[in-house]
Design a protein around this motif. Structure first.
Motif, PDB file in Angstrom:
ATOM      1  N   PHE A   1      21.449  -8.876 -12.632  1.00  0.00           N
ATOM      2  CA  PHE A   1      20.954  -9.972 -11.811  1.00  0.00           C
ATOM      3  C   PHE A   1      19.547 -10.320 -12.271  1.00  0.00           C
ATOM      4  O   PHE A   1      18.789  -9.435 -12.686  1.00  0.00           O
ATOM      5  CB  PHE A   1      20.857  -9.573 -10.334  1.00  0.00           C
ATOM      6  CG  PHE A   1      22.083  -9.823  -9.525  1.00  0.00           C
ATOM      7  CD1 PHE A   1      22.728 -11.049  -9.520  1.00  0.00           C
ATOM      8  CD2 PHE A   1      22.591  -8.830  -8.702  1.00  0.00           C
ATOM      9  CE1 PHE A   1      23.849 -11.281  -8.738  1.00  0.00           C
ATOM     10  CE2 PHE A   1      23.703  -9.047  -7.915  1.00  0.00           C
ATOM     11  CZ  PHE A   1      24.338 -10.275  -7.935  1.00  0.00           C
ATOM     12  N   PRO A   2      19.163 -11.584 -12.162  1.00  0.00           N
ATOM     13  CA  PRO A   2      17.789 -11.946 -12.511  1.00  0.00           C
ATOM     14  C   PRO A   2      16.814 -11.491 -11.424  1.00  0.00           C
ATOM     15  O   PRO A   2      17.215 -11.276 -10.272  1.00  0.00           O
ATOM     16  CB  PRO A   2      17.838 -13.475 -12.575  1.00  0.00           C
ATOM     17  CG  PRO A   2      18.952 -13.858 -11.662  1.00  0.00           C
ATOM     18  CD  PRO A   2      19.958 -12.742 -11.770  1.00  0.00           C
TER      19      PRO A   2
ATOM     20  N   LEU B   1      15.255 -16.136 -10.929  1.00  0.00           N
ATOM     21  CA  LEU B   1      16.244 -16.855 -10.119  1.00  0.00           C
ATOM     22  C   LEU B   1      15.678 -18.202  -9.667  1.00  0.00           C
ATOM     23  O   LEU B   1      16.375 -19.222  -9.725  1.00  0.00           O
ATOM     24  CB  LEU B   1      16.673 -16.027  -8.912  1.00  0.00           C
ATOM     25  CG  LEU B   1      17.680 -16.692  -7.966  1.00  0.00           C
ATOM     26  CD1 LEU B   1      18.984 -17.038  -8.679  1.00  0.00           C
ATOM     27  CD2 LEU B   1      17.947 -15.800  -6.765  1.00  0.00           C
ATOM     28  N   ILE B   2      14.443 -18.224  -9.263  1.00  0.00           N
ATOM     29  CA  ILE B   2      13.795 -19.474  -8.850  1.00  0.00           C
ATOM     30  C   ILE B   2      13.765 -20.453 -10.020  1.00  0.00           C
ATOM     31  O   ILE B   2      14.093 -21.637  -9.861  1.00  0.00           O
ATOM     32  CB  ILE B   2      12.381 -19.204  -8.301  1.00  0.00           C
ATOM     33  CG1 ILE B   2      12.475 -18.479  -6.958  1.00  0.00           C
ATOM     34  CG2 ILE B   2      11.586 -20.507  -8.168  1.00  0.00           C
ATOM     35  CD1 ILE B   2      11.167 -17.901  -6.461  1.00  0.00           C
TER      36      ILE B   2
ATOM     37  N   VAL C   1      20.068 -26.528  -8.744  1.00  0.00           N
ATOM     38  CA  VAL C   1      21.074 -25.995  -7.826  1.00  0.00           C
ATOM     39  C   VAL C   1      20.389 -24.984  -6.905  1.00  0.00           C
ATOM     40  O   VAL C   1      19.370 -24.398  -7.265  1.00  0.00           O
ATOM     41  CB  VAL C   1      22.240 -25.353  -8.622  1.00  0.00           C
ATOM     42  CG1 VAL C   1      21.813 -24.118  -9.361  1.00  0.00           C
ATOM     43  CG2 VAL C   1      23.432 -25.076  -7.750  1.00  0.00           C
ATOM     44  N   SER C   2      20.956 -24.773  -5.725  1.00  0.00           N
ATOM     45  CA  SER C   2      20.348 -23.840  -4.782  1.00  0.00           C
ATOM     46  C   SER C   2      20.715 -22.393  -5.108  1.00  0.00           C
ATOM     47  O   SER C   2      21.791 -22.115  -5.649  1.00  0.00           O
ATOM     48  CB  SER C   2      20.774 -24.160  -3.352  1.00  0.00           C
ATOM     49  OG  SER C   2      22.111 -23.757  -3.123  1.00  0.00           O
TER      50      SER C   2
ATOM     51  N   LEU D   1      24.443 -20.240  -5.936  1.00  0.00           N
ATOM     52  CA  LEU D   1      24.646 -19.257  -7.007  1.00  0.00           C
ATOM     53  C   LEU D   1      24.957 -17.864  -6.461  1.00  0.00           C
ATOM     54  O   LEU D   1      25.729 -17.117  -7.064  1.00  0.00           O
ATOM     55  CB  LEU D   1      23.419 -19.191  -7.916  1.00  0.00           C
ATOM     56  CG  LEU D   1      23.173 -20.400  -8.807  1.00  0.00           C
ATOM     57  CD1 LEU D   1      21.870 -20.218  -9.583  1.00  0.00           C
ATOM     58  CD2 LEU D   1      24.331 -20.659  -9.746  1.00  0.00           C
ATOM     59  N   LEU D   2      24.362 -17.519  -5.329  1.00  0.00           N
ATOM     60  CA  LEU D   2      24.554 -16.191  -4.755  1.00  0.00           C
ATOM     61  C   LEU D   2      25.783 -16.090  -3.858  1.00  0.00           C
ATOM     62  O   LEU D   2      26.108 -15.024  -3.358  1.00  0.00           O
ATOM     63  CB  LEU D   2      23.306 -15.765  -3.973  1.00  0.00           C
ATOM     64  CG  LEU D   2      22.044 -15.612  -4.814  1.00  0.00           C
ATOM     65  CD1 LEU D   2      20.838 -15.397  -3.917  1.00  0.00           C
ATOM     66  CD2 LEU D   2      22.189 -14.486  -5.819  1.00  0.00           C
ATOM     67  N   GLY D   3      26.469 -17.217  -3.666  1.00  0.00           N
ATOM     68  CA  GLY D   3      27.689 -17.195  -2.875  1.00  0.00           C
ATOM     69  C   GLY D   3      27.460 -17.286  -1.378  1.00  0.00           C
ATOM     70  O   GLY D   3      28.374 -17.033  -0.598  1.00  0.00           O
TER      71      GLY D   3
END
Length: 101
Positions: free
Chosen positions: A44-45, A50-51, A59-60, A64-66
């Protein structure tokens, strides 16, 4: 939702934006192997990366994180529903490809 789920969504959005892993990595200031690890669900980043991923792809992080199925990116004038279907289709192709290897 696991790491593979994040990776599949990340890959689908990146491809929908017509970016290679190398191009995406360069924008983020990381190596292509880091992007590959994210997309393969091996890593994971960090929050800061991630930001940057979210800003770059438009995209939010929730998507991405579901945490949300709503996607806010614009894909060539497609409606939100059409864009969602398109990304799901890309995800299915990628999943099928990885299963056949």
């Amino acid at each position: 939702m696991g790491m593979e789920y994040f990776g599949n969504k990340l890959k689908a959005v990146r491809k929908a934006k017509k970016m290679t892993q190398a191009e995406f990595a360069k924008i983020l200031g990381v190596s292509s192997s880091i992007i590959a690890a994210y997309e393969q669900g091996k890593n994971f980043p960090s929050v800061s990366i991630l930001i940057e991923i979210c800003k770059t792809l438009g995209v939010s992080s929730d998507y991405l994180l579901g945490l949300s199925d709503e996607i806010s990116i614009k894909l060539g004038g497609l409606s939100e529903e059409e864009a969602q279907a398109f990304l799901q289709l890309i995800g299915l192709f990628e999943e099928n490809r990885s299963l056949s290897k």
